[in-house]
Design an enzyme around this catalytic site. Sequence first.
Site, PDB file in Angstrom:
ATOM      1  CE1 TYR A 143      -3.322  -2.687  -0.006  1.00 27.64           C
ATOM      2  CE2 TYR A 143      -3.703  -2.347   2.323  1.00 27.64           C
ATOM      3  CZ  TYR A 143      -3.995  -3.008   1.152  1.00 27.64           C
ATOM      4  OH  TYR A 143      -4.962  -3.974   1.139  1.00 27.64           O
ATOM      5  CE  LYS A 194       0.592 -16.901  -2.244  1.00 28.38           C
ATOM      6  NZ  LYS A 194      -0.033 -18.207  -2.571  1.00 28.38           N
ATOM      7  CG  ASP A 227      -2.470 -19.736  -0.731  1.00 27.85           C
ATOM      8  OD1 ASP A 227      -1.615 -19.676   0.167  1.00 27.85           O
ATOM      9  OD2 ASP A 227      -2.304 -20.426  -1.758  1.00 27.85           O
ATOM     10  CG  ASP A 251      -7.105  -4.463   4.034  1.00 23.29           C
ATOM     11  OD1 ASP A 251      -8.101  -4.434   4.779  1.00 23.29           O
ATOM     12  OD2 ASP A 251      -6.977  -3.725   3.043  1.00 23.29           O
ATOM     13  CG  ASP A 255     -12.196  -6.586   6.564  1.00 18.11           C
ATOM     14  OD1 ASP A 255     -11.954  -6.103   7.676  1.00 18.11           O
ATOM     15  OD2 ASP A 255     -12.496  -5.892   5.569  1.00 18.11           O
TER      16      ASP A 255
END
Length: 372
Positions: A143, A194, A227, A251, A255
């Site tokens: 970001y 990852k 994942d 993020d 959620d």
Amino acid sequence: MATTRTILILPGDGIGPEVCRQVRRAMDWLGRARGLSFTIQEGLIGGAALDHSGVPITEETMQQALAADAVLLGAVGGPKWDGVAFDLRPEAALLRLRSELGLFANLRPAKVFPALADTSPLKPDIVAGLDILIVRELTGGVYFGEPRGIFDLPDGGRRGVNTQTYTTEEIRRVAAVAFDIAATRSKRVCSVEKANVMESGRLWREEVTQLKAERYPGIELTHMYADNCAMQLVRDPKQFDVIVTDNLFGDILSDEAAMLTGSLGMLPSASLGKADRSGRRRALYEPVHGSAPDIAGRDIANPVAMLLSLAMMLRHSFGLMAEAELLETAIEKVLTGGMRTADIMAPGMARVSTGVMGDSILRALDKTQAAA
Ligand code: NAD
């Protein structure tokens, strides 16, 4: 840990002031019944500040936030300010606060109170008793990484670029927060990246592993690809205790974990900065929900997310573990007793207002304290 207790409360907009009122009452209770003293300041933020002084946060409020031991924030925003210039948006105040306080670690607990296990979209036996904490890196990663932008290509097409980047220091400081908190819980950290396809993920894994070896021999560290973690969170979320991950994966995963608990009105959060020599960290505590303009001013908002944010403040800024637990236990008792605000209402339960929920929690605090 801070030894002074100067707290800046910024109620903000919409239901922010309604839920912050209940926090003030709980803090008064802590003063009365537990002998705790807080120096409380209150200020304007978001649309309320914009209406009052033409900016979403004034310099004076920023200075108060920088000097405070902790900031408690309600929520900002609402349709009234939808049309204002981009840099005057109520949300701009929040971004400025987070950035100037240097809040690099975002803590999002996902806890399912047994009485609310039915409100989760997952089967009650998968989530009942769930109590996990996601520590998300908040100021680095894709970001913020450079280069970034949308660039024209010679063939007339365009290329969008963002850069995932992490340094040793950025990884170690957020991992240290996760290890320190895990030490006060069940001493397990799962680090998520990852590393199989991203160099930044490989570095993340190496640095977290190194830090654990150097400073946290008593913590059990596991690693998981992001994942797989997304899948495991719905398959068997109770396998986790503390998860630490980067900005992007955090993020998404926080959620996802939030949804396991069923209601926005129940979710607190904390954002922490670097510790100074005395161990004091800048810190901001706020519910995950927004200003809920659709229900503002009707005394029906659920104050629990805000009160649980207060419990996080007691625990993480002041080391007041017993008081944090007392507050959480009182909330749990009220829910078990069948009190519900509209957002978590269920058949056979008693639907109550924000104020009555606050009253009930104060009474439960009295009873829990008397029984201790
Ligand atoms: P929201 O979280 O305010 O509301 C989403 C839904 O959940 C609404 O139906 C609302 O009534 C309900 N809800 C939220 N909190 C509740 C509570 N405590 N009790 C009962 N019901 C609750 O999100 P939104 O509607 O997308 O955004 C509304 C405004 O809030 C926007 O201006 C947005 O920018 C702002 N916002 C601010 C923050 C923040 O201050 N940190 C976060 C998210 C959104």
